[in-house]
Design a protein around this motif. Structure first.
Motif, PDB file in Angstrom:
ATOM      1  N   HIS A 105       0.836  -1.207   0.000  1.00 22.69           N
ATOM      2  CA  HIS A 105       0.000   0.000   0.000  1.00 22.69           C
ATOM      3  C   HIS A 105       0.872   1.258   0.000  1.00 22.69           C
ATOM      4  O   HIS A 105       0.596   2.217  -0.731  1.00 22.69           O
ATOM      5  CB  HIS A 105      -0.942   0.026   1.211  1.00 22.69           C
ATOM      6  CG  HIS A 105      -2.216  -0.712   1.015  1.00 22.69           C
ATOM      7  ND1 HIS A 105      -3.169  -0.368   0.092  1.00 22.69           N
ATOM      8  CD2 HIS A 105      -2.699  -1.806   1.654  1.00 22.69           C
ATOM      9  CE1 HIS A 105      -4.180  -1.210   0.157  1.00 22.69           C
ATOM     10  NE2 HIS A 105      -3.918  -2.105   1.092  1.00 22.69           N
ATOM     11  N   SER A 106       1.925   1.246   0.806  1.00 18.98           N
ATOM     12  CA  SER A 106       2.792   2.430   0.857  1.00 18.98           C
ATOM     13  C   SER A 106       3.509   2.619  -0.476  1.00 18.98           C
ATOM     14  O   SER A 106       3.726   3.751  -0.907  1.00 18.98           O
ATOM     15  CB  SER A 106       3.786   2.342   2.012  1.00 18.98           C
ATOM     16  OG  SER A 106       4.795   1.407   1.749  1.00 18.98           O
ATOM     17  N   ASP A 118      10.556   8.226 -13.593  1.00 18.79           N
ATOM     18  CA  ASP A 118      10.846   8.143 -12.159  1.00 18.79           C
ATOM     19  C   ASP A 118       9.779   7.304 -11.475  1.00 18.79           C
ATOM     20  O   ASP A 118       8.580   7.545 -11.643  1.00 18.79           O
ATOM     21  CB  ASP A 118      10.883   9.537 -11.535  1.00 18.79           C
ATOM     22  CG  ASP A 118      12.026  10.381 -12.078  1.00 18.79           C
ATOM     23  OD1 ASP A 118      13.094   9.792 -12.386  1.00 18.79           O
ATOM     24  OD2 ASP A 118      11.847  11.604 -12.213  1.00 18.79           O
ATOM     25  N   CYS A 119      10.237   6.324 -10.695  1.00 19.82           N
ATOM     26  CA  CYS A 119       9.282   5.446 -10.014  1.00 19.82           C
ATOM     27  C   CYS A 119       9.723   5.261  -8.570  1.00 19.82           C
ATOM     28  O   CYS A 119      10.755   4.641  -8.296  1.00 19.82           O
ATOM     29  CB  CYS A 119       9.193   4.092 -10.720  1.00 19.82           C
ATOM     30  SG  CYS A 119       8.033   2.957  -9.920  1.00 19.82           S
ATOM     31  N   GLN A 124      12.447   2.660  -3.970  1.00 18.17           N
ATOM     32  CA  GLN A 124      12.358   2.072  -2.630  1.00 18.17           C
ATOM     33  C   GLN A 124      12.888   0.634  -2.627  1.00 18.17           C
ATOM     34  O   GLN A 124      13.606   0.236  -1.707  1.00 18.17           O
ATOM     35  CB  GLN A 124      10.931   2.111  -2.113  1.00 18.17           C
ATOM     36  CG  GLN A 124      10.462   3.530  -1.776  1.00 18.17           C
ATOM     37  CD  GLN A 124       9.036   3.550  -1.290  1.00 18.17           C
ATOM     38  OE1 GLN A 124       8.711   2.853  -0.344  1.00 18.17           O
ATOM     39  NE2 GLN A 124       8.206   4.364  -1.928  1.00 18.17           N
ATOM     40  N   LEU A 125      12.538  -0.126  -3.640  1.00 19.05           N
ATOM     41  CA  LEU A 125      13.039  -1.495  -3.723  1.00 19.05           C
ATOM     42  C   LEU A 125      14.549  -1.546  -3.915  1.00 19.05           C
ATOM     43  O   LEU A 125      15.189  -2.515  -3.526  1.00 19.05           O
ATOM     44  CB  LEU A 125      12.313  -2.264  -4.846  1.00 19.05           C
ATOM     45  CG  LEU A 125      10.846  -2.604  -4.580  1.00 19.05           C
ATOM     46  CD1 LEU A 125      10.205  -3.171  -5.838  1.00 19.05           C
ATOM     47  CD2 LEU A 125      10.733  -3.602  -3.413  1.00 19.05           C
ATOM     48  N   SER A 126      15.086  -0.490  -4.514  1.00 23.26           N
ATOM     49  CA  SER A 126      16.538  -0.407  -4.726  1.00 23.26           C
ATOM     50  C   SER A 126      17.256   0.160  -3.510  1.00 23.26           C
ATOM     51  O   SER A 126      18.475   0.279  -3.514  1.00 23.26           O
ATOM     52  CB  SER A 126      16.851   0.481  -5.943  1.00 23.26           C
ATOM     53  OG  SER A 126      16.288  -0.089  -7.107  1.00 23.26           O
TER      54      SER A 126
END
Length: 131
Positions: A105-106, A118-119, A124-126
């Protein structure tokens, strides 16, 4: 009764019945022609297996439960302990899944979801928080 009838009465597939036989959870008799013959006791065992599997018990846990069921010297505390351990594990998995849901959700909330390259999710996963 034959395997297809047993499958219908137990709510399991013929493939599942063959599998449970191959791993020793159920042992139907064999007729002279080699076909399996399921008794009412076999059906009771198959229904027990189906209900236990529907509750999330592994094959080995089902094997243990069947052993307890067939042991007149058993103590109910053994069965209760096994079920308590299963519930504890399930509650841990549920907490983990709820945490994953919140994280997802975040991620969704942080991403613009537009045509930009831009994602925030990929950042965040990186590990590139706030960049």
């Amino acid at each position: 009764m034959n395997i297809s009838q047993a499958a219908q009465h137990s709510g399991l597939s013929s493939k599942a019945l063959r599998h449970y036989e191959s791993i020793g959870l159920v042992s139907p008799a064999r007729k002279a022609n080699g076909y399996r013959h399921y008794t009412e006791d076999n059906l009771e065992t198959l229904r027990f297996i189906q209900r236990a599997r529907a509750c999330g018990f592994s094959i080995e846990e089902v094997r243990t439960l069947l052993g307890l069921k067939g042991n007149p010297e058993r103590h109910s505390r053994e069965t209760k302990q096994l079920v308590h351990e299963k519930l504890s594990m399930l509650e841990t998995q549920l907490r983990d899944m709820l945490a994953m849901r919140e994280t997802l959700h975040s991620f969704i909330d942080s991403c613009a979801g537009d045509d930009s390259p831009d994602c925030a999710i990929l950042q965040q996963l990186s590990g590139q928080f706030g960049k």
